[in-house]
Design an enzyme around this catalytic site. Structure first.
Site, PDB file in Angstrom:
ATOM      1  N   PRO A  90       0.818  -1.220   0.000  1.00  0.00           N
ATOM      2  CA  PRO A  90       0.000   0.000   0.000  1.00  0.00           C
ATOM      3  C   PRO A  90       0.848   1.265   0.000  1.00  0.00           C
ATOM      4  O   PRO A  90       0.390   2.344  -0.310  1.00  0.00           O
ATOM      5  CB  PRO A  90      -0.840  -0.126   1.285  1.00  0.00           C
ATOM      6  N   GLU A 117       2.060  -7.952   8.246  1.00  0.00           N
ATOM      7  CA  GLU A 117       2.327  -6.511   8.142  1.00  0.00           C
ATOM      8  C   GLU A 117       3.388  -6.217   7.085  1.00  0.00           C
ATOM      9  O   GLU A 117       3.889  -5.100   6.990  1.00  0.00           O
ATOM     10  CB  GLU A 117       2.768  -5.962   9.502  1.00  0.00           C
ATOM     11  N   ARG A 159      -2.016  -8.210 -20.944  1.00  0.00           N
ATOM     12  CA  ARG A 159      -2.843  -7.803 -22.075  1.00  0.00           C
ATOM     13  C   ARG A 159      -2.100  -6.808 -22.971  1.00  0.00           C
ATOM     14  O   ARG A 159      -2.530  -6.545 -24.107  1.00  0.00           O
ATOM     15  CB  ARG A 159      -4.174  -7.228 -21.632  1.00  0.00           C
ATOM     16  N   ASP A 174      -7.676   1.956 -25.041  1.00  0.00           N
ATOM     17  CA  ASP A 174      -7.693   1.831 -23.581  1.00  0.00           C
ATOM     18  C   ASP A 174      -7.768   3.199 -22.909  1.00  0.00           C
ATOM     19  O   ASP A 174      -7.135   4.144 -23.365  1.00  0.00           O
ATOM     20  CB  ASP A 174      -6.389   1.176 -23.112  1.00  0.00           C
TER      21      ASP A 174
END
Ligand SMILES: CN1CCC[C@H](Cn2ccc3ccc(-c4n[nH]c(N)c4C#N)cc32)C1
Length: 248
Positions: A90, A117, A159, A174
């Site tokens: 994160p 963690e 992709r 896209d």
């Protein structure tokens, strides 16, 4: 492209056997190896975590198994080559279409989705002495581990590899990719039947006028972007819209 993934939940990566990524593997366009981190533990409990130095909640992933796992992964790859280590976290840099494009240009990626963690910092620091390291986040929310992020990143990267998407599925339009639709969210799409529960398809889409259809789609995409991602619109100026219209 070779992709290695080391996880304590290798079964979490089963989706890499199906659909777009699974087909790319079957065609030999992707060479994916999923490894169980516990294969590099040496105690009866196959321990991968311990309490954090300095105290605090949760547990931290021990460095030894990760170090041995990365040693093994490096030893299995092409002679003299190293992977780019991709660490889902994160606290990483945003995983964007641009970063997906960048990583799609690398011959070998190794993903280290952690749990608890996170991984003892020394693992990342030591790895960075022998391979490129990219710490990336798939979004501003907190997951319980990195495996979901690996599925997202691998699909977004795969992709973009030559030949993985058929022409019909071209990523030319896209969102976020360079070109006329850059920084634009996808607009609405429709298919048969022409009328469904009293709702019809916009006439323009039945007109056969491809120039006007393309313009309408860009206008719809712009309106959707304005409504949902005003931050992207800030990158636009009116002149750009006309310029992108000319580029299309
Ligand atoms: C309370 N703690 C805080 C630190 C992270 C702990 C869970 N965790 C452990 C490993 C790990 C890897 C990725 C992510 C993650 N969360 N959100 C994203 N966009 C991610 C990405 N990429 C989360 C993770 C939970």
């Amino acid at each position: 492209m070779r992709i290695d993934v080391v996880s304590i939940f290798p079964e979490y990566l089963e989706p890499l056997n199906i659909s777009l990524v699974g087909k790319a593997r079957a065609r030999g366009q992707l060479d994916v190896h999923v490894h169980d981190l516990r294969g590099w533990t040496h105690d009866v409990h196959r321990t991968v975590d311990d309490s954090p130095y300095g105290g605090g909640p949760g547990m931290v992933m021990k460095p030894e198994p990760w170090g041995e796992a990365l040693d093994a992964v490096l030893g299995q790859g092409p002679e003299g080559e190293v992977p780019t280590l991709v660490v889902p976290t994160p606290s990483g840099r945003p995983f964007t279409q641009e970063l997906a494009q960048e990583l799609a240009g690398r011959p070998w990626l190794a993903f280290t989705p952690a749990r608890y963690e996170g991984i003892d910092r020394r693992v990342i620091e030591e790895a960075a002495t022998r391979m490129p390291v990219v710490e990336a986040s798939i979004g501003d929310y907190v997951l319980a581990g990195g495996e979901v992020a690996v599925l997202v990143m691998v699909e977004a990267i795969a992709r973009l590899l030559p030949g993985v998407l058929g022409n019909a599925e071209s990523h030319r339009d896209d969102s976020f990719a360079p070109g006329a639709m850059a920084d634009l969210l996808e607009g609405p799409v429709y298919t048969k039947p022409a009328e469904w529960r009293g709702r019809t398809v916009p006439d323009i889409l039945l007109s056969g006028n491809h120039g006007r259809i393309a313009r309408w789609r860009r206008e719809q995409a712009f309106a959707r972007t304005l409504a949902n991602r005003a931050d992207l619109v800030a990158r636009w100026r009116h002149a750009d819209f006309d310029k992108k219209d000319r580029e299309a």
